[in-house]
Every structure is written in C-alpha cells, then in structure tokens.
Design an enzyme around this catalytic site. Structure first.
Site, PDB file in Angstrom:
ATOM      1  N   LYS A  62      26.608  33.881  29.328  1.00 29.69           N
ATOM      2  CA  LYS A  62      28.019  34.049  28.970  1.00 29.69           C
ATOM      3  C   LYS A  62      28.298  33.315  27.656  1.00 29.69           C
ATOM      4  CE  LYS A  62      32.592  33.229  31.110  1.00 29.69           C
ATOM      5  NZ  LYS A  62      33.231  32.686  32.340  1.00 29.69           N
ATOM      6  N   SER A  80      36.135  35.642  34.594  1.00 32.49           N
ATOM      7  CA  SER A  80      36.006  35.855  33.159  1.00 32.49           C
ATOM      8  C   SER A  80      34.594  36.214  32.741  1.00 32.49           C
ATOM      9  CB  SER A  80      36.442  34.584  32.425  1.00 32.49           C
ATOM     10  OG  SER A  80      35.623  33.477  32.785  1.00 32.49           O
ATOM     11  N   SER A 102      35.536  32.864  38.408  1.00 32.59           N
ATOM     12  CA  SER A 102      34.908  33.703  37.386  1.00 32.59           C
ATOM     13  C   SER A 102      33.446  34.008  37.647  1.00 32.59           C
ATOM     14  CB  SER A 102      35.036  33.028  36.015  1.00 32.59           C
ATOM     15  OG  SER A 102      36.390  32.902  35.647  1.00 32.59           O
TER      16      SER A 102
END
Length: 596
Positions: free
Chosen positions: A85, A159, A183
C-alpha cells in the site's frame, strides 16, 4: 477462487519451485502478463520496473539452481510476489499516500518491507488507497476509483483498496495494507479474500505514513489463512525503532472447541442479501459439534466504533495531512479534507474525556466477552455500489465501519475471511475477533471452521517466543494427540523435541486415574530409556499448569538422553506399589497400542 489465483498461493508457488516446474523468473513473467491483461491500472500508483523485476528474479533463479529446496527453508517467502500500500515506504520509490503534493522518496524501506524482502519476497509495486488512509470505500484517490474484483460496479473497500484487489485478481500472492478503522478487513470482505489485522504493535509501523498513529496496524491480504499467517510469521516481531512496537504475549490455540459470541443486535442497513449470507454462515457453524454460539450486547462495541470519527481521535489525523491541508487545501481530496478538518474542533479536555469514555466501553466489552473465545461479526453490513458511495460518501463509509472501527481501540486482533456467499453472487465476508495476542488462535480457528482445513496448519506454526519460557518433559496423557495435551497447547506451549530419557527410569501404569496416566520413577539400576516429548511453555503460564496436576503426580527434574535436565513429571513412590510396571514397552504410546 479460480485456478489462476490458486497458483499464486504461497504454498502452491513453493511446491512448484520445489518440483522445478516453475522458477521465480517464470513466475514474474506470469505476473507481468496478468497485470497487463487485467486492465486495472487504478490498482497501482507505481510499479517496480520490469527490468529490475527480471534481474531480481534471475538472482533467485540462480539460488534455486544452486541450493535446491534448501533455499525455500532458508528464505520462507522465496520467490513470492507481493504489493505494498502506498502509505508504506519502499526505498527509492515515491510514497504518495494517494496525494501527489505530499509525495516523498524515502532512502530506506519500512521495517515490514525490509523483513519481507530479506525473506525472499519479490516486490511488484505500490497500490492505490483512499487518500491518507482516510476511508473504507476505495473511491477517494486522485489515481482513480478502485473497482471491486468480483463486480466492477461495486466498491472495493478501503482504504487498502489496491492491495486487496491486486490479491483478489491473482496479480500478487499477498499484499500489505494498513488498518486503523477496518482498512485491512473491509476490502478483504468485499473482495472475497483473507485480511489479517494483527494485535496492535505486533508488526512494526516504522516507515508508515500515520493515519492515527496510536491505533495504526500494518495488515496482510492473502488468498488463504495459511498464507496470511506465513507472512505474519516473517513480518511480525518487536522493532526497537518503532516506539509503538511491543513484545506481545501470545495466547494459545483452542483445543476443546470454540465458544463464539455474536452481536445480539445485528445491523445490515436493509441489505437482505448480506443478512441472509451471515445467517447461513452462522447456521453452518451451529451445525458443528465443536462450536458453541451465544449472543452478547453489541452496544459497547458500537459506541466505541462511533468515537473514532465522532470523537477526539479524528484530531490525530492532522499529524500527517494537516500541514498540507493548511498550505494547499486544493491538494487534498474534498471528502478527506472535510474529515481531517474536524480535528480542529476538539480540545485537550475533549481528548481526556474521550479516553475516559473509551475505558468504560472497553471494560464493558471485556465483560461481555469473558465467557467466549472470539467475537464473530459480518466484516461489512452491506456492499454498496460505487455510484451510491459517490452520492453519499460519508454515510456509506460509516456503514462499512460498523463492525470494524472498535477493534484497535480495544487492542484486539482480527481476521477477515470469506463466509457463505450472498444470493446475488456477491461475497459476504465474516471476521473473527479476539483479545490482544490471540492472533494464532484466530488463524487456527478460521482455518478449521471457515476454510474447512482439517490439518489446521497454523496451529502448529506459532510465532517465536518473545518472553521467558520453561521446558517441560511429558511422558503420558500430555503427549501430542493424548487427552490432556490441550492443557499445554491452550497455554501457548509448543513441542520442541521428541526424545528419550537416560536409561535410569522405569514406567508404570497407574491405577484409578482418569484419563489413564503413567508414573515415571528414576532408578539407579535396571532402568530403561523412556520415550518422552519436551514442550516449551511460557513461564507466566507454568504455575497454573502445575496447579492442575493431580496427586500422585508432580513436577521435578528429568535427565534427557543428551545429558541435559529439564522439568518433568514424576510420581510419588507410594502410588507405584500397586501400579503395573510397563517399562518394557519403552513409552506410554507403545503401551497404549499393545492390543493392536
């Protein structure tokens, strides 16, 4: 899960490398081809140059050729492709947090990335996310809306949107996300994969752009529970450079069934398909004799979840993005900006009041779960379409966090796994949640109950001890597979050796013991080497283990075949007078198997 995704499982890749039916170089060519064919550019923010990937793979090819299968033992993630990420640092690659104006290029990778690459994993690229990790939807990024892997009309979740979709599409074997409010779990549930959110502090957050630093966790997306556990085994562990890293005392694995709590007040926001899918998962668990399911009041969990965005913790999000928002407000996604600006509305007094309220809720939650091993919840209560989220960004996002926002507040571990599917063909994930340090217990339970894994692979692969331990020799009912072995396993013990004593012992079958037990006696003459197992047990659990030992047994010291001494079971001499001498069998298992 289709065959393409199956070939990306860590175990499948290693089996192919071991059989020499695949090399890391060939794997990387397959990955590059899949990425090109996927047409999902929005998954990525940046990728490692193809030439650099081929060079790395070539080096691994050479290691495989020279060392053979030995390299797989030495490098536990050898040749396994992964993604990161883009709020996690990778040396030489920009970290954007999905905000180009914020971007910087670190000289050093995050601790977690360093550990994975040192274990032989191959980094493919950095993935898209809700900007500054603020969102559970996957729509708040200037790099594009990340579409769901199963149905592109639906949100991917956030996210950690790009990381989840990259795994779900079979582009990588695993990916790192972060998880503050869900997330690392919401995208797993919405894309039908596994999302492991460890106990806070188990994986270092050094080199991670903070959302709420006191709550942030690095999470793992994978295709199976076993893969997620294998990654955690490499990624986890204390990091002195991270002030929020901790030496976490791990809990043992359940051996006597599972006591599972479910919220008495389930909320699906009118999504009948989600409600029916969760009910189907519960029905399947109730049908299993090893499961006991009860209900608890969900109010303290729900109220704590609301504090994350409707309390002073939103002010913590100002630490990373606040300066940019003040200087270049146009550079921040408008929804993200609206959330972060709320941080200015809270005072230091509000922060203390929030802590007091959270302490009350945490105590209530602990009491509610006191008689249970785990809490089981839907990973998300609903699965919104992208257009619905764009129309109601805050409302829809809030709904997705209904069952996730409280977990880090309560210092808990969680594991999101696929549950029974919805009638409309969409996925419906469920999440097992346990107390801090229950990471392995959660993984073993999920593998046994929700993946149908008979072997429960992760039950026999604990994380390394990070606390004082004591070694204990067992000779009878506590041996692996025997009826009292659970007393060791549930206290976090693990077998370290199967060996024998020196030839100075005699073994007896005691009378009137339930379950049947042997007695071991040390003798100076006419003894035999007796088969035993040596287990290592956390010192903090040793006293309570000893307290359970009934007379005439006790704990003393035993001499092993190699001349070392460890703690072990001994027997009062008086109990041996009418016991059967079974020394000739050489061990308890051989005696039990005498009739066969």
């Amino acid at each position: 899960m289709d065959s393409k995704e199956r070939t990306m499982e860590c175990n499948a890749l290693h089996a192919a490398y071991r059989a020499r039916s695949l090399t890391p170089g060939q794997c990387i060519e397959q990955v590059l081809a899949r990425i090109a064919a996927s047409g999902r550019d929005e998954v990525w923010i940046s990728r490692v140059d193809a030439g650099a990937l081929r060079q790395t793979a070539s080096q691994l090819d050479a290691l495989l050729a020279s060392e053979g299968a030995d390299v797989l033992a030495r490098l536990p993630l050898f040749g396994v492709p992964f993604a990161v990420k883009d709020n996690i640092d990778v040396a030489g690659m920009p970290t954007t947090a999905a905000c180009p104006a914020f971007a910087y290029t670190p000289r050093r990778s995050a601790t977690v990335v360093e550990r994975l690459q040192a274990a032989g994993a191959i980094l493919i690229g950095k993935t898209n996310l809700d900007q500054f990790a603020t969102g559970l939807v996957g729509t708040r990024s200037p790099y594009g809306v990340v579409r769901n892997a199963i149905d592109e009309d639906y949100v991917s979740g956030g996210s950690s949107s790009g990381s989840a979709v990259a795994v779900a599409l079979g582009l990588v074997s695993f990916a790192l996300g972060t998880d503050t409010a869900g997330s690392g779990r919401v995208p797993a549930g919405l894309n039908n994969i596994v999302g492991l959110k460890p106990t806070p502090g188990l994986i270092s957050t050094r080199g991670v752009v903070p959302a709420c630093r006191t709550l942030d966790c690095v999470s793992v997306f994978a295709l199976t529970v076993a893969d997620s556990w294998q990654v955690l085994s490499v990624a986890g562990g204390y990091d002195r450079e991270d002030t929020y890293s901790r030496q976490i005392e791990m809990r043992g694995v359940r051996r006597r069934g599972f006591r599972i709590a479910v919220p008495a007040q389930l909320e699906f926001f009118g999504d009948a398909a989600a409600e029916q899918a969760f009910a189907a998962t519960l029905d399947a668990l109730r049908a299993r004799p090893e499961c006991t399911i009860g209900t608890i009041d969900y109010a303290p969990f729900r109220d704590a979840a609301a504090l994350l965005y409707q309390g002073p913790w939103v002010a913590e999000r100002l630490e990373a993005s606040g300066p940019l928002l003040a200087e270049q407000p146009e550079a921040v996604h408008p929804v993200v900006a609206g959330i972060v600006r709320q941080g200015h509305d809270y005072s230091a007094l509000d922060a203390f009041k929030g802590q007091y309220r959270l302490a009350e809720l945490r105590r209530a939650a602990e009491e509610a779960l006191a008689d249970y091993d785990f809490l089981l919840v839907p990973t998300t209560p609903t699965m919104p379409r992208i257009d619905a989220v764009l129309e109601q960004p805050v409302v829809q996002n809030s709904r997705l966090g209904y069952y996730t926002n409280f977990v880090n507040f309560f210092d808990m571990a969680a594991l999101a796994v696929p549950g029974k599917g919805r009638a409309d063909g969409l996925p419906a994930g469920v999440t097992l949640i346990g107390a801090g340090g229950a990471d392995q217990a959660l993984a073993a339970a999920a593998q046994a109950l929700l993946e149908g894994g008979e072997a429960q692979q992760v039950a026999f692969e604990p994380l390394p001890f990070n606390e004082p331990t004591v070694r204990l020799a067992v000779v009878g009912a506590h041996l692996q597979g025997q009826p009292l072995n659970w007393q060791l396993v549930e206290r976090g013990a693990r077998q370290v050796a199967a060996t024998r004593t020196t030839p100075h012992y005699r073994l007896y079958a005691l009378r009137n013991t339930t379950p049947p037990k042997p007695g071991l006696a040390r003798v100076l003459e006419q003894g035999t080497a007796i088969e035993i197992e040596v287990w290592e047990l956390p010192l903090r659990r040793f006293g309570e283990f000893v307290a359970e030992i009934p007379q005439p047994l006790g704990i003393g010291s035993l001499e092993l075949a190699d001349g070392t001494w460890v703690k072990g079971f001994i027997c009062e001499p008086a109990a041996l007078a009418d016991a059967e001498d079974i020394t000739a069998f050489g061990g308890w298992r051989a005696y039990l198997g005498r009739a066969s």
